[in-house]
Design an enzyme around this catalytic site. Sequence first.
Site, PDB file in Angstrom:
ATOM      1  N   HIS A  22      56.774  67.573 105.174  1.00 55.62           N
ATOM      2  CA  HIS A  22      58.059  67.382 105.855  1.00 55.62           C
ATOM      3  C   HIS A  22      59.205  67.821 104.949  1.00 55.62           C
ATOM      4  CE1 HIS A  22      58.194  63.765 103.375  1.00 55.62           C
ATOM      5  NE2 HIS A  22      59.454  63.604 103.718  1.00 55.62           N
ATOM      6  N   ARG A  23      58.991  67.728 103.648  1.00 54.46           N
ATOM      7  CA  ARG A  23      59.873  68.314 102.649  1.00 54.46           C
ATOM      8  C   ARG A  23      59.005  69.166 101.734  1.00 54.46           C
ATOM      9  NH1 ARG A  23      65.217  67.611 104.138  1.00 54.46           N
ATOM     10  NH2 ARG A  23      65.888  65.449 104.084  1.00 54.46           N
TER      11      ARG A  23
ATOM     12  N   ASP B 255      64.788  58.700  97.713  1.00 52.79           N
ATOM     13  CA  ASP B 255      65.578  59.843  98.197  1.00 52.79           C
ATOM     14  C   ASP B 255      65.394  61.097  97.342  1.00 52.79           C
ATOM     15  OD1 ASP B 255      67.031  58.552 100.463  1.00 52.79           O
ATOM     16  OD2 ASP B 255      67.805  57.282  98.870  1.00 52.79           O
TER      17      ASP B 255
ATOM     18  N   LYS C 129      48.743  65.030  95.278  1.00 53.82           N
ATOM     19  CA  LYS C 129      48.071  64.499  94.082  1.00 53.82           C
ATOM     20  C   LYS C 129      46.862  65.360  93.775  1.00 53.82           C
ATOM     21  CE  LYS C 129      48.825  60.992  91.280  1.00 53.82           C
ATOM     22  NZ  LYS C 129      50.168  60.552  90.868  1.00 53.82           N
TER      23      LYS C 129
ATOM     24  N   SER D 186      59.356  59.088  79.006  1.00 51.83           N
ATOM     25  CA  SER D 186      59.546  57.647  79.195  1.00 51.83           C
ATOM     26  C   SER D 186      60.028  57.288  80.590  1.00 51.83           C
ATOM     27  CB  SER D 186      60.565  57.122  78.169  1.00 51.83           C
ATOM     28  OG  SER D 186      61.833  57.741  78.367  1.00 51.83           O
TER      29      SER D 186
ATOM     30  N   ARG E  15      63.515  45.540  74.395  1.00 52.78           N
ATOM     31  CA  ARG E  15      64.852  45.883  73.898  1.00 52.78           C
ATOM     32  C   ARG E  15      65.928  45.041  74.563  1.00 52.78           C
ATOM     33  NH1 ARG E  15      66.188  52.113  74.252  1.00 52.78           N
ATOM     34  NH2 ARG E  15      64.322  52.108  72.923  1.00 52.78           N
TER      35      ARG E  15
ATOM     36  N   ARG F  11      70.223  51.924  93.595  1.00 51.35           N
ATOM     37  CA  ARG F  11      70.513  52.195  95.008  1.00 51.35           C
ATOM     38  C   ARG F  11      69.298  51.902  95.881  1.00 51.35           C
ATOM     39  NH1 ARG F  11      71.923  58.248  96.846  1.00 51.35           N
ATOM     40  NH2 ARG F  11      69.762  58.492  96.149  1.00 51.35           N
TER      41      ARG F  11
END
Length: 558
Positions: free
Chosen positions: A142-143, A176, A183, A270, A322, A516
């Site tokens: 689809h994309r 998004d 895969k 990372s 951290r 988001r």
Amino acid sequence: MYRRLGEVLLLSRAGPAALGSAAADSAALLGWARGQPSAVPQPGLTPVARRHYSEAATDREDDPNFFKMVEGFFDRGASIVEDKLVEDLKTRENEEQKRNRVRGILRIIKPCNHVLSLSFPIRRDDGSWEVIEGYRAQHSQHRTPCKGGIRYSTDVSVDEVKALASLMTYKCAVVDVPFGGAKAGVKINPKNYTDNELEKITRRFTMELAKKGFIGPGIDVPAPDMSTGEREMSWIADTYASTIGHYDINAHACVTGKPISQGGIHGRISATGRGVFHGIENFINEASYMSILGMTPGLGDKTFVVQGFGNVGLHSMRYLHRFGAKCVGVGESDGSIWNPDGIDPKELEDFKLQHGSILGFPKAKVYEGSILEADCDILIPAASEKQLTKSNAPRVKAKIIAEGANGPTTPEADKIFLERNIMVIPDLYLNAGGVTVSYFEWLKNLNHVSYGRLTFKYERDSNYHLLMSVQESLERKFGKHGGTIPVVPTAEFQDRISGASEKDIVHSGLAYTMERSARQIMRTAMKYNLGLDLRTAAYVNAIEKVFKVYNEAGVTFT
């Protein structure tokens, strides 16, 4: 109908009243019926969830079929969002025609579109010959291009690559990123091969993909996965660019996760672990969810356990450490270690690099039993799929399960966690950091310029002109009789005065993407009264976005 394809079984039709008052109150939290208002959770109550599950996915409860497992989760999301998709259709069709259209497109989304199975020979260093098996699955176009990693493992199968490809489709939609899901897997144990043999396997696999049209900057773009990294991606890029892509100026965009010298991007190694950290941070700082779990917001007083000390586990551990969380346990395939006072990720990384194992680490003791059942606030399964099952889910002590791996939780385990009031931050959101930064790398390769290069000097000069303007304004106002009035940038501003580096831009873009997407999941969970069922909320978001692409593009030749 798409639900029949997945053989959805409605596990329970019992209403809250049949379960007693405590369960009734908690059922209101999770929303038994669409449109039912959710009650404010009462302290001490354990929400009980009843959702649609795929019968095919749960017929082997401790070892379900992986692809059917993903289809079952898809069915749960589709059953919830179907009415909204029908309502939102802006066509001149009647209600029945709209519903048929929605169900038809959902049937299109669900299956895996293409699976390529390969066998090819290599000559080993000792002169013997071996036939290597490999697969590449493309779930959705689809994309385009399709996007998904390549793993080297003896456990690779058609079912696994189909499941992981479908997860990639939904994962990209959740954050998004405009890719379809794919895969690949090569059925080998890389520890049994020399570097020269691994290079032969990787380059030959690349050529086989290229001959079948399963690799290319605008077609299908692989990335690192289990037991692969920058080295393998560099071999793939070089093979493609030196052969079928030798006329393509964008040839090195055929794969992501490359070394910087080969067109890679700062922050990619990372990225998945950093995404896991940001995902946990977004939910653990949300007071409404923490009140349901009986926890305080923030990472400062939290303990966590990591299963899998590979790329994802290591970097998740580094960032959480951290920012104040304490790692009390780490598990690997050969054993687990434990230290209630905390384990330093850098020290453990150095020890493993030197000794090849985490066992024997002097600042922790061997943990007897399953590290998944250890006492902690946050559990991060960052190894392989189907680790949390019906058998061990009742013994998990963590209040938050952060899925760093793909598909670590079976449907039955997921149901148990909902019933036990345990929050599962789902894989299709939490480990999307890797594909997000891969998207940034792909764009960099297409643009043929690193992020920030065109603006570094301009931004630095502009910032110095701004400081000088402020200084001159102050001196005009107050005079120079007392000397000049120096305007000195703070340490934080001094670090940024030259503008954002590529790493700064990557880290900022990843943090924004994860924040988001987390907000979208939270809004969907609230909208449909899903409570702690964040997985279904994430699938609802993914289905809505993929559906919109198919619906607005139209279905060709029907």
